[in-house]
Design an enzyme around this catalytic site. Structure first.
Site, mmCIF file in Angstrom:
data_model
loop_
_atom_site.group_PDB
_atom_site.id
_atom_site.type_symbol
_atom_site.label_atom_id
_atom_site.label_comp_id
_atom_site.label_asym_id
_atom_site.label_seq_id
_atom_site.Cartn_x
_atom_site.Cartn_y
_atom_site.Cartn_z
ATOM 1 N N ASP A 280 0.863 -1.162 0.000
ATOM 2 C CA ASP A 280 0.000 0.000 0.000
ATOM 3 C C ASP A 280 0.917 1.234 0.000
ATOM 4 O O ASP A 280 2.135 1.146 0.124
ATOM 5 C CB ASP A 280 -0.959 -0.018 1.204
ATOM 6 C CG ASP A 280 -2.169 0.869 0.970
ATOM 7 O OD1 ASP A 280 -3.182 0.692 1.643
ATOM 8 O OD2 ASP A 280 -2.106 1.737 0.066
ATOM 9 N N TRP A 281 0.285 2.382 -0.116
ATOM 10 C CA TRP A 281 1.023 3.631 -0.299
ATOM 11 C C TRP A 281 2.115 3.798 0.766
ATOM 12 O O TRP A 281 1.822 3.961 1.937
ATOM 13 C CB TRP A 281 0.037 4.806 -0.224
ATOM 14 C CG TRP A 281 0.628 6.132 -0.477
ATOM 15 C CD1 TRP A 281 1.298 6.919 0.416
ATOM 16 C CD2 TRP A 281 0.606 6.869 -1.711
ATOM 17 N NE1 TRP A 281 1.692 8.093 -0.170
ATOM 18 C CE2 TRP A 281 1.275 8.088 -1.482
ATOM 19 C CE3 TRP A 281 0.090 6.631 -2.987
ATOM 20 C CZ2 TRP A 281 1.451 9.050 -2.484
ATOM 21 C CZ3 TRP A 281 0.257 7.580 -3.975
ATOM 22 C CH2 TRP A 281 0.925 8.758 -3.736
#
Ligand code: GLC
Length: 745
Positions: A280-281
């Site tokens: 994820d980011w």
């Protein structure tokens, strides 16, 4: 194109290409040969470049990185021309590997569908599949071939803003809807230019954030992880989901982004997944904040060694992997393996042959897409209360009010980047096109508005109307990522407006547009009917008019339990029985005598002020019509193998005066297990549309293997013993239509 690339490769690389895909080890396919031939020809820098995903920051910068071979994937760019330039830079320069262009297409690209939680309420997987198919087509027309969807996080805590993005509290419903979404995005062949790669996220357990606060730690024991949080992701793997995304949370001390048990041992070795996993980011870098990695270099090592293939925007791999290989902390083979996983999906998408979009721009907001979005919005609406005010029979003069009655931006819901509010059909716009004589006075201008100065005007108008339609709920920004709330009552002065409207003495229909179940407990007395639409997307207004007019009967069912108040959270239907189950006859707060003796009340599992059950049960929803169940049959009551199928059949008849749909739900209860088992689990459902007076024979099949669970020693077992099985129209016992007991011998 593919032949051109092969021509560029050193002959040796093509000859040496063996069988690298663990899934197809036995038979070396053309795919394996191609993937190996491409990757074996790369330098280590070029391999690492494929592991790198960057968020778009200026087309020139992206072109340069692409030309250098440092851009495996890009996100947050959806301009067709910019994407063409960036892709061309990658194709025209060594190693000539196309870029995977991604986007958060969560519940629509241009045509926006109801938020996933609303789509789950439809209990209609075909709608979810079709909506995802349309979303893929519209996104692919701009060159986007990978979406970060479906979100499969089980959520039992509506304080958590991201409950909006998933399919609710139930593993089975989430599994069915998630698999439908994967099929919709990916179609039958990823090579089809209209298909886009799906991404099962957030792997895993993210929805159990402690206290409902986003990004917070989770403490899910292995058995609960296996039996509740992992099943939807396993269903996505079985549906052929091309990619997975690691979640931000640390579960029981291990951040998912560095968790080899889930990313490799379970996902790949147990489930046979052969796509790739993206972080994820910046979640690789966040392992430093977690205190799990000393610095970015350490984080990069922990991530790649756990099986995390692509680095979303942390730049950790491009900055550190080469050094880590030199230092012996990461084997180059891990990098090669990750690179092959990524190139394999690019191959399956046909990007080597067709790296540029070929779909006409006219697909965006196409008429049939809007029709599909309308149908989904209609079927996602849950009628929670109706004392006869709906459908509007003789009402012609309507007062339309409330902060969401004409909120084109907020009606779309969270996670909308490309849908334009100019296309939103709000309730006001739809009523203006209808046969109703509508007066519109919002009363409040946005959901958090506390200005009551217009209330008198609204109430006056209500008195001269035949019926009042209040559209409230929450702005889209109040749910979604990092948007968590400790108080789930209607925001601002909405409840006060409802109380004021009650005084006008006319029927009040409340329509709630929200990203989560709100605690509307105290508002119910002021509403003659309640339609819960979640955030219904582009066509929500027209769906509302079709519903209140009776053209369409509400058919949605709650995909989550609705708590009476935030203090009751977590409240979910498939809980364990405990040693002291509530009897339903407990003494409640207002009934407790003064100086009550110490043991005069309680002693079972409930709350003195809210009792035991939720405000609305999972699987609940009303219709304008009535249904009768009859002729129940079950194929057998003794089963000996997990290959057996339980077949429940019955006749369903629409005995009311409206066409409508019922969702027949099948629940089971494992009466005695080697571990304590839930008091009920949804194992099958079927949504049946019937014209008034119509009837249909319905069959719901449940593989006996669905009675398996992970018991002691992390082993999946089918235990012998008795199981109750029943058909109901919600998870509440009062809605049971038929019940029997079966034996696994
Ligand atoms: C976000 C979200 C994830 C999303 C990703 C890319 O932080 O957690 O769901 O897909 O970043 O936007």
């Amino acid at each position: 194109m593919i032949k051109d690339i092969i021509k560029l490769l050193p002959a040796a690389a093509v000859v040496l290409a063996g069988c690298s895909n663990p899934k197809t080890q036995s038979s070396c396919s053309d795919e394996d040969r191609f993937v190996d031939s491409v990757v074996n020809s790369l330098t280590i820098e070029q391999k690492i470049g494929q592991l790198n995903q960057i968020s778009a920051s200026g087309v020139e910068e992206m072109e340069k990185l692409a030309a250098q071979g440092l851009l495996g994937s890009i996100l947050n760019e959806s301009n067709l021309d910019n994407l063409h330039r960036i892709q061309k830079a990658a194709i025209d320069n060594a190693p000539h590997i196309p870029i995977l262009i991604s986007r958060d297409v969560i519940h629509g690209y241009k045509t926006i569908f109801p938020i996933p939680l609303g789509q789950a309420a439809s209990f209609d997987p075909e709608l979810v599949r079709h909506g995802s198919e349309i979303s893929a087509l519209e996104a692919a027309s701009d060159g986007i071939r990978w979406t970060f969807s479906p979100m499969l996080d089980i959520a039992r805590d509506p304080r958590w803003g991201r409950i909006a993005e998933g399919y609710g509290e139930d593993p089975y419903l989430t599994s069915v809807m998630g698999a439908a979404a994967v099929k919709g995005y990916q179609g039958d062949d990823l090579k089809n230019p209209q298909s886009i790669a799906a991404c099962a996220k957030h792997f895993v357990g993210y929805g159990a954030a402690t206290g409902g606060r986003d990004y917070n730690s989770t403490f899910i024991p292995m058995r609960l992880l296996r039996n509740v949080y992992l099943p939807p992701f396993r269903a996505a793997a079985n549906a052929g989901c091309a990619t997975y995304m690691s979640s931000f949370n640390d579960n029981d001390g291990v951040p998912s982004t560095g968790n080899k048990l889930i990313l490799t041992d379970i996902l790949r070795n147990e489930w046979g997944f052969d796509g790739f996993v993206v972080s994820d980011w910046f979640s690789i870098g966040e392992m430093i904040n977690h205190g799990f990695a000393a610095d970015m270099k350490d984080a990069a090592a922990k991530a790649i060694n756990a099986g995390l293939d692509m680095d979303m925007v942390a730049n950790a791999y491009v900055d550190h992997l080469q050094d880590l290989v030199k230092e012996g902390k990461v084997k180059e083979s891990k990098i090669t393996e990750a690179c092959k996983n990524i190139v394999r999906i690019k191959y399956r998408l046909g990007l080597f042959e067709n790296p540029y979009p070929t779909i006409p721009q006219s697909v965006k907001y196409a008429g049939e897409h809007l029709v599909a979005a309308l149908k989904t919005a209609e079927e996602s609406a849950v009628m929670l209360k109706n004392n006869g005010a709906l459908p509007l029979k003789n009402a012609k003069k309507i007062l339309l009010c409330g902060p969401m009655a004409d909120a084109p931006h907020d009606q779309l819901g969270t996670w909308v980047f490309d849908g334009e509010k100019e296309h939103t059909v709000t309730p006001l716009a739809a009523f203006k096109q209808s046969e109703y004589d509508v007066t519109y006075i919002p009363g409040l201008t946005y959901s958090r508005d506390n200005n009551t100065s217009k209330f008198a005007e609204v109430v006056r108008a209500a008195k001269s109307a035949d019926a009042v339609i209040f559209v409230g709920g929450e702005e889209s920004i109040l749910s979604g990522e990092a948007h968590c709330l400790s108080n789930l009552n209607l925001q601002g002065a909405q409840s006060a407006l409802l109380a004021a409207l009650k005084q006008a003495g006319k029927p009040v229909i409340s329509v709630i547009m929200a990203g989560r179940p709100l605690t509307i407990t105290d508002d119910l007395k002021n509403c003659d009917a309640v339609l819960y639409m979640f955030h219904p997307g582009t066509m929500g207004g027209e769906a509302l008019v079709n519903l209140v007019s009776g053209k369409v009967s509400p058919s949605g069912k709650t995909p989550v339990s609705f708590p009476k108040n935030a203090g009751q959270i977590p409240v979910y239907y498939n809980q364990n029985n405990t040693g002291r189950p509530a009897s339903g006859h407990e003494i409640l707060l207002d009934d407790i005598p003064a100086e009550a003796g110490q043991t005069s009340l309680g002693c079972t599992s409930y709350m003195l002020d809210t009792g035991f059950g939720p405000l609305f049960d999972f699987g609940y929803g009303l219709s304008y019509t009535e249904f009768a169940f009859s002729d129940f049959k079950i194929n057998q009551t003794e089963f000996t193998s997990d290959n057996d199928i339980i077949e429940v059949s019955f006749t369903l008849k629409n005995t009311g005066s409206y066409d409508g749909a019922e969702v027949a739900q099948v629940y089971v209860r494992d009466l005695v297990g080697s571990i304590t088992r839930p008091i009920k689990e949804l194992k099958g459902f079927k949504k049946v549309f019937l014209q008034k007076g119509g009837s249909e024979s319905v069959e719901i099949s449940i593989p006996v293997s669905q009675l398996k669970f992970y018991g002691l020693n992390d082993v999946e077992v089918l235990e012998k013993g008795s199981f109750d099985i029943w058909v109901a129209t919600s998870s509440a016992n009062k809605d049971i239509k038929w019940k029997t007991t079966i034996e696994v011998k």
